[in-house]
Structure formats: structure tokens, C-alpha cells
Motif scaffolding. Structure first.
Motif, PDB file in Angstrom:
ATOM      1  N   UNK A  56      -7.178  -3.169   0.064  1.00 31.28           N
ATOM      2  CA  UNK A  56      -6.564  -2.216   0.748  1.00 31.28           C
ATOM      3  C   UNK A  56      -5.811  -1.290   0.013  1.00 31.28           C
ATOM      4  N   UNK A  57      -5.147  -1.878  -1.139  1.00 30.61           N
ATOM      5  CA  UNK A  57      -4.371  -0.970  -2.249  1.00 30.61           C
ATOM      6  C   UNK A  57      -5.090  -0.194  -2.841  1.00 30.61           C
ATOM      7  N   UNK A  71       0.818  -1.177  -0.003  1.00 32.77           N
ATOM      8  CA  UNK A  71       0.129  -0.024  -0.081  1.00 32.77           C
ATOM      9  C   UNK A  71       0.768   1.352   0.160  1.00 32.77           C
ATOM     10  N   UNK A  72       0.568   2.509  -0.688  1.00 31.51           N
ATOM     11  CA  UNK A  72       1.362   3.264  -0.681  1.00 31.51           C
ATOM     12  C   UNK A  72       1.187   4.162   0.508  1.00 31.51           C
ATOM     13  N   UNK A 124       2.526   2.653  -8.966  1.00 32.30           N
ATOM     14  CA  UNK A 124       1.609   3.694  -9.259  1.00 32.30           C
ATOM     15  C   UNK A 124       1.878   4.797 -10.381  1.00 32.30           C
ATOM     16  N   UNK A 125       2.356   4.181 -11.388  1.00 30.25           N
ATOM     17  CA  UNK A 125       2.465   5.017 -12.522  1.00 30.25           C
ATOM     18  C   UNK A 125       1.215   4.773 -13.323  1.00 30.25           C
ATOM     19  N   UNK A 126       0.603   5.894 -13.988  1.00 30.16           N
ATOM     20  CA  UNK A 126      -0.611   6.016 -15.008  1.00 30.16           C
ATOM     21  C   UNK A 126      -0.016   5.897 -16.408  1.00 30.16           C
ATOM     22  N   UNK A 143       4.339   9.366   1.473  1.00 30.78           N
ATOM     23  CA  UNK A 143       5.669   9.732   0.710  1.00 30.78           C
ATOM     24  C   UNK A 143       5.415   9.407  -0.667  1.00 30.78           C
ATOM     25  N   UNK A 144       4.669   8.295  -0.886  1.00 28.85           N
ATOM     26  CA  UNK A 144       4.583   7.793  -2.215  1.00 28.85           C
ATOM     27  C   UNK A 144       3.950   8.719  -3.334  1.00 28.85           C
ATOM     28  N   UNK A 145       4.666   8.696  -4.618  1.00 28.09           N
ATOM     29  CA  UNK A 145       4.082   9.712  -5.602  1.00 28.09           C
ATOM     30  C   UNK A 145       2.924   8.786  -6.292  1.00 28.09           C
TER      31      UNK A 145
END
Length: 759
Positions: free
Chosen positions: A150-151, A31-32, A63-65, A35-37
Motif C-alpha cells: 500500500x505504501x 501511507x501518504x 518520504x525524504x529522498x 498533503x504529504x510532501x
């Protein structure tokens, strides 16, 4: 939290029949954290967003789009490069705004103050999500398996990378303190005129700080290798305990300036600065909401004719951004191993695609609040690009309004350094050229020549006010129209400067001018449309008429040392000055001379006790006994030099970056800075490279006007920028997302020209 549907009702029967995907268990998912982008609003490699029917895919590993366009499919490309199989597809639909059901219902309140009230995301959009596995052929999988719920919840409820960037930018703002809010001033007093103003305790005329309590003018503190100053401003505070001072030369018509609170020992905001300055005869023009909103941004001409909107490739933004990134975008996206959001070439390619592909410049019909239907384009929002380009910059990393020309210079430098680091050919070469500065002492007639590499020129706009012109109260002064050639003539004309001549052995007057040694493919020109009036910069609405045909600049060509001219000798490096009495006092105490000098320089010659404390605090420095660097070799960063001094040097033909560099190297002494520039041909700017030839020296040198960036507004510190681009003989007007055909730019607002060389 954002309102979204984990399981849309329409998909419930499908989910029940889905088989569990093995990659959910075999893929490391975390899970982010805060501080996660998380990139979830738009693709990191194009401007496709979650508003499209297919939405976008967010990688659940990094978590790249990525987009789902059939031709690009950056989400699939990301999987092929990283082998991250699981993605969260996010699609959102805008909710319809509630309309008034009857005339009896209260209408919305009229705007009376400029207040930002953000609308909650859950009130604007409805979200739909589903999980896909690219390793299983992009099949949809049960998103209730394992850690997926959760993610998903963490992704949907966390701030996106762009939102975090915006918040961080706003948080960098300076705030007020009790000492600025509750400042008590002495009775009114008028300052001397700006030309006569100097420190009350010495003769320094720059780096002056105005005590907002009593009006005392004190010079700032000298820094090691930095700005000149004897610390009389802080000495005044220690004597009087008057806490707040304002730096002259930084005052804006909007009532802002560099404010320092000695009691807080912090830079501060003075919300009543206009009122406080008026106590000393400095009038700051207040900017009310009505004035800020009076700019005419409608898409109509002065005669009321509706302008024709334009759509398609090249009509989404400024076309001159560069085809180089557009043509190589696909190849780079395939081979690049960097995070696209942190890769400048990826973001430049994304911008070029957004502006030049035409994919985001399509007509969309919409209805305004009055029920009128009109056509517009959505345009693009380059938030990711702005965040990356402005990262680490004192100004461009914030949400404050910025100067378009300064941003252009910053972007050119950023691109140049990036391309040099990656070994690619620099596309900003089209702006570069060699310039020649010539200095001649009027006493002995000896001369000195220096060569420099530049990418822009900044030229003055001569202002001739129309006397007895009729104007209404509050209207700006009217000026006679001038030509662009007249401005170029003023730029290249001889300027008289004070000069300490090594031949004459005394202070003399020298003539300085600037010429082209080579000519760039694209000539970038800033029009300096401002002057200082009573310490406040004011914009000049001088109409500058560009020629209807090609502009010939042959007469500005420099030809170097001429027969019969005698050269001035090279300047000798000099050591920063120290107070001799304080130095002798410290030497008598037994301290080494080199340490005493360093301490006095570092503390601005304040007093011997302060210098001694500096020595005690730096006894363990490895370079405590190293030789003091001279101004010629120091190369140390310093405080920003006074804007008025920078402008004076720019009037002599030096570029802004070179002027600032030279002033910093010489403790902001203009005479020494000029001498420094003539002795440092290629050393003074990091971006210069003597091994390369920029531009060419062939004549004739003819240019045609290609692009004009105009500044709307009466102030030099706020307003709105628009652009006119000439395309196949037709002028195209760019105003944010609005793009229309027009007859051309307005001449009294042009701020930044781009001229293309024709052969």
C-alpha cells in the motif's frame, strides 16, 4: 498513475528466498495523504536522481529522498540522523522514442502555436522498485510484507513535491471574466500624452486607472497608510457601470497589465487588452511565436564558428554562487536536523555542489531528431531550490517569467535573514556598502546628508539614437555606443527635484546626488535599459562598452559635510490628510474625532456614509482609539507605488527597495519620499545594520568585470537570460544547460554586471 514494476521479473526468484524483516512490523508506517510532501525525483541534498543506475532511496517513514553515491550516500546519512530504517529504491529507464519506419509514414505536425502538451510519465519511462532496510545492513527485503504494498503504491502514484509545487504555482494565475471577454467600447478617442495625463476629477498624476469602455482616467482608492488616491475610479464605475479598468504604468508590450473588474471585485486578465488599448491610441506590440523563437540560442559565433563546449567543476552554472556553501556542505548535512527540502542552507549547499563539483557537468553523447550526433551535458534542474526561495513571494512563487536582477536582490535578502537567524556569518556581505545621499536646496543652499546600506546600484543607460540609420521594417532603433563610465557618471550626477524647503518656507528646487562612502568586494550593477513610450515600457538596445582593464571609481567617493556648509533642519512627522468637510459632518453626529479621522483615512475620503460604516464595523477593535500613526512612524505596508515614480527616484541614485519603502511611507508622494529618505538614515530598510561596517573606504577603488547577465529579447517583460563569466582570463558562456568558451558578452544586451574589486 505512473507505470512501474512492483516485482521486476529478474528479481522474482530472489524475492521468494527473502526472509521477512522485523523492522517492517516494528516501524510505524503511514501511507501518504494528499498533503504529504513526497520527494522521489532526486536527492534532497544533491542532484542525484532516479535516472542513475543505482536510483535513489525514498524513506518510507517521512518520504525524504537520498542518493546512493559512495562518497556522499545521503540516504544512509538520513537513516543515521532519523533512525528511519525502510526505504523504497526507485530507478527509472527512459524508453526509446519510436522512429518512423518509412518515408511513407506521416511526419509529426509542424509547431504553429505555443501550446504546452505534457507527455505522460508512463510513455517516457519504465520504473523499477525494491525495498531496503538500513537497519539490516541495506539488505533488500520482501516488499509484499505487511503494509508495504500500500505504501509503495501510494508513493509511486502520488504527485511528487516538485510537481505539486509547479501545479500550485500555475494555479495562482489570474483569469479572465465575461466582462473582459465581452467588453463593449465607446468610439475611439486619444489620451493626452503621458506627461499631461491626470485624474479627470482631481490633479493626481499617479495611481491612475483607465476605463476601458470610455477612456476616463480616474485615480485609485487611498488605503490607510498607503497609496494616494481619492477613489475617482470607483466613483466613475458607480456612476456609469463601466466594469473594467486598466492601471497605467503597468502595460507591457506583450499585452498584459493590471486589470480590475469592479463588477467582479477581482483582478482579472484581459485577453484582448492590446485591441482595447488601441481604442485610446495606446499601441501594444504583439508578440507572435516566431518573434519569441527568433532569439539565436545556438552555440555558434556570428562567423559560423562552433563554440567549444566546456565541462567539469564550475561549468555547470554560475560560478559566483559561492564557495562558502560548497566547502561546508558535508559538515552542515551531518549536523542539520531540519527537513533538507525546507532548509535554505541545505538547498544552497545542494546548489553549490551541483554547480561546482563537476559531477553533473560531464559530456554525454546524444542524437538529435535529424540523426546528428553531438555532445552535451545534462545540467541540473534546481526545482527544489526555486520552490523554497520563492515560497510566499507574490511573483517568485509563480511560474511566470521574472526579472533576474530582482531575483538576485530577493535571494540576497533571503540568505541574509537566514544567516542572521542561525548566527552564521553572512556570505552576502561581499555585496554590501555604505552610500551617501546629498540634498541641497538651490534657494538657501542648505544641505542634508544621509547614509544607507545597499547591496546593488541601478544606473541609467543614456540613449542617443543614431539619426537616419538604415533599418528594415520591424527592426529596433540603433543607438550610439556608450561606456560604462558614462553610465556611472549619469548615476552620480546632480538631479533636480521639487522640494518644500523648511528654511525658504516655500516650494523650491533641490539638487540630489549619490556617492559611495565605502566600496564593496563585489559591485552589483543593474543597467536600466528601458524607457516608457506611450504608457508602455520599451527596451533600449544601447551598446554599453565596458573598459578593457580595471574600472576606477574613486571620483564617486562621498566625503560628507564640507566646511562652510549649513545643514537643513529635520523633517517633522505628518499625519495623513482627511477631508475637512466630511470630518465636520461626522463630528456633528457625535462620533469621536480620532475614530472619524481613522475612518476617512481607511476609506480614502470617499464619503461620510462609507466612513460611518467603517466605524460601525470596527467598534470592537482594541486600537480604535489609539493615536493615528504619522508617516514617519507608520511603517505600514501599502500598495506598490507607480513604476514610473520608482524609476524617477532611482534616477536620483536611490536603490529600488529604498525608493519603494519611502514612497509607501509617504502615500507615494515623491517630494515627501525624498525628504523621508534623508531623515531616515538606517531606519528605512530592515536589512540595514548600523553596528556593522560594510565594505571599506580605502582608495584607490578599482574593479574588474567578472560576470555579465544578458537579456535576450525585445521586451522588458519576457525573453531569456544568459550569463558570461570570466574565469582565468577566459570568458565562459552559460545558456541553460549549455556551457561553452566564448570571446565575451554582447554589449547591447548586458543587463546585470558583477565587478570584483582588485587591490
Amino acid at each position: 498513475c505512473v507505470a512501474y514494476k512492483i516485482i521486476p521479473p529478474i528479481l522474482s526468484p530472489v524475492i521468494k528466498t527473502m526472509a521477512a524483516c522485523e523492522h517492517v512490523l516494528n516501524t510505524k508506517l503511514t501511507p501518504p495523504d494528499r498533503n504529504t510532501q513526497i520527494h522521489k525525483e532526486e536527492c534532497t541534498q544533491c542532484f542525484d536522481s532516479q535516472d542513475l543506475p543505482q536510483g535513489i532511496d525514498v524513506c518510507l517513514s517521512c518520504f525524504n529522498a537520498g542518493c546512493l553515491d559512495n562518497d556522499r550516500h545521503h540516504a544512509k546519512l538520513h537513516y543515521q540522523k532519523t533512525n528511519h530504517p525502510l526505504t523504497l529504491n526507485i530507478r527509472r529507464i527512459k524508453k526509446e522514442k519510436r522512429k518512423r519506419v518509412s518515408d511513407e509514414e506521416e511526419p509529426p505536425l509542424k509547431i504553429s502555436k505555443l501550446v504546452i502538451v505534457p507527455e505522460a510519465e508512463e510513455d517516457k519511462y519504465e520504473y523499477f522498485t525494491r525495498v531496503k532496510c538500513y537497519a539490516c545492513g541495506e539488505s533488500e527485503i520482501d516488499k509484499t510484507n505487511g503494509i508495504l504494498p500500500i505504501i509503495i503504491d501510494s508513493v509511486m502514484t502520488s504527485l511528487s513535491a516538485s510537481k505539486k509545487s509547479e501545479i500550485q504555482a500555475w494555479e495562482q494565475e489570474i483569469v479572465a471574466c465575461d466582462h473582459t471577454r465581452q467588453l463593449v467600447q465607446d468610439p475611439k478617442t486619444l489620451l493626452e500624452s503621458q506627461s499631461l495625463a491626470h485624474c479627470n476629477d482631481c490633479d493626481l498624476k499617479e495611481n491612475l486607472w483607465l476605463c476601458l469602455t470610455c477612456g476616463n482616467l480616474g485615480c485609485g482608492r487611498q488605503q490607510f497608510g498607503g497609496i494616494s488616491g481619492n477613489g475617482h475610479g470607483v466613483a466613475h464605475y458607480e456612476k456609469t457601470k463601466h466594469p473594467v479598468s486598466c492601471k497605467l504604468g503597468t502595460i507591457t508590450p506583450e499585452g498584459t497589465a493590471d486589470i480590475y473588474c469592479y463588477q467582479c471585485e477581482e483582478s482579472r486578465l484581459d485577453p484582448l487588452l492590446g485591441q482595447h488599448l488601441s481604442n485610446f491610441g495606446i499601441n501594444v506590440a504583439s508578440q507572435e511565436l516566431e518573434q519569441n523563437l527568433k532569439f539565436d540560442f545556438s552555440m555558434v559565433t556570428e562567423d559560423g564558428r562552433q563554440l567549444d563546449p566546456l565541462f567539469g567543476p564550475g561549468h555547470t552554472g554560475i560560478k559566483n554562487l559561492g564557495n562558502r556553501y560548497f566547502s561546508t556542505a558535508t559538515e552542515h548535512f551531518v549536523t542539520c536536523t531540519n527537513n533538507p527540502a525546507e532548509c535554505l542552507q541545505c538547498q544552497m549547499a545542494k546548489m553549490a555542489d551541483g554547480l561546482l563539483s563537476g559531477r553533473y557537468s560531464k559530456p554525454v553523447k546524444c542524437v538529435d531528431d535529424d540523426g546528428k550526433e553531438h555532445t552535451k551535458q545534462e545540467g541540473i534542474k534546481p526545482a527544489m531550490f526555486k520552490s523554497l526561495v520563492g515560497k510566499g513571494h507574490e511573483e517568485f512563487s509563480t511560474m511566470r517569467q521574472q526579472d533576474a536582477f530582482e531575483f538576485f536582490q530577493h535571494l540576497v535578502t533571503k540568505i541574509e535573514r537566514n544567516e542572521h537567524a542561525t548566527g552564521n556569518r553572512d556570505p552576502t556581505r561581499i555585496f554590501k556598502f555604505k552610500s551617501q545621499q546629498r540634498l541641497q536646496c538651490t534657494g538657501c543652499n542648505h544641505v542634508r546628508y544621509s547614509e544607507h546600506t545597499d547591496s546593488t546600484i541601478s544606473i541609467p543607460v543614456p540613449a542617443r539614437k543614431i539619426e537616419n540609420a538604415e533599418k528594415k521594417e520591424g527592426e529596433e532603433d540603433q543607438y550610439e555606443p556608450i561606456s560604462l563610465i558614462e553610465c556611472l557618471d549619469a548615476f552620480s550626477a546632480d538631479n533636480m527635484v521639487e522640494y518644500n524647503c523648511p528654511i525658504c518656507q516655500k516650494e523650491t528646487v533641490a539638487l540630489s546626488n549619490t556617492r559611495f562612502l565605502t566600496f564593496p568586494e563585489v559591485l552589483a550593477i543593474q543597467m536600466r535599459r528601458f524607457e516608457y513610450v506611450n504608457y508602455v515600457p520599451r527596451k533600449l538596445g544601447v551598446p554599453v562598452i565596458p573598459p578593457s582593464g580595471p574600472v576606477n571609481v574613486d571620483k564617486y567617493f562621498g566625503r560628507g559635510l564640507q566646511e562652510g556648509e549649513k545643514l537643513l533642519p529635520e523633517e517633522q512627522a505628518s499625519e495623513p490628510q482627511v477631508n475637512e468637510n466630511m470630518l465636520n459632518e461626522m463630528l456633528l453626529m457625535g462620533f469621536p474625532e480620532i475614530r472619524c479621522k481613522k475612518a476617512l483615512i481607511a476609506t480614502g475620503n470617499r464619503d461620510a456614509e462609507t466612513a460611518l460604516n467603517w466605524i460601525f464595523g470596527h467598534m470592537d477593535d482594541p486600537d480604535i482609539d489609539a493615536p493615528i500613526q504619522t508617516s514617519k512612524a507608520a511603517g505600514q505596508s501599502a500598495s506598490e507605488p507607480p513604476e514610473a515614480v520608482v524609476l524617477n527616484m532611482m534616477d536620483m541614485g536611490f536603490s529600488r527597495p529604498r525608493a519603494i519603502k519611502a514612497l509607501k511611507e509617504t502615500n507615494n508622494n515623491p517630494e515627501r519620499a525624498i525628504e523621508w529618505l534623508f531623515n531616515h538614515t538606517e531606519e528605512s530598510m530592515e536589512t540595514e545594520n548600523t553596528a556593522q561596517q560594510f565594505g571599506d573606504s580605502t582608495l584607490p577603488a578599482n574593479y574588474v568585470l567578472q560576470c555579465v547577465v544578458s537579456h535576450k529579447g525585445t521586451s522588458v517583460h519576457c525573453g531569456h537570460y544568459v550569463a558570461h563569466v570570466q574565469e582565468d582570463g577566459q570568458w565562459v558562456f552559460f545558456n541553460d544547460e549549455k556551457v561553452v568558451a566564448t570571446s565575451g558578452p554582447t554589449h547591447n544586451e548586458a543587463y546585470f554586471y558583477l565587478l570584483r574589486r582588485v587591490r
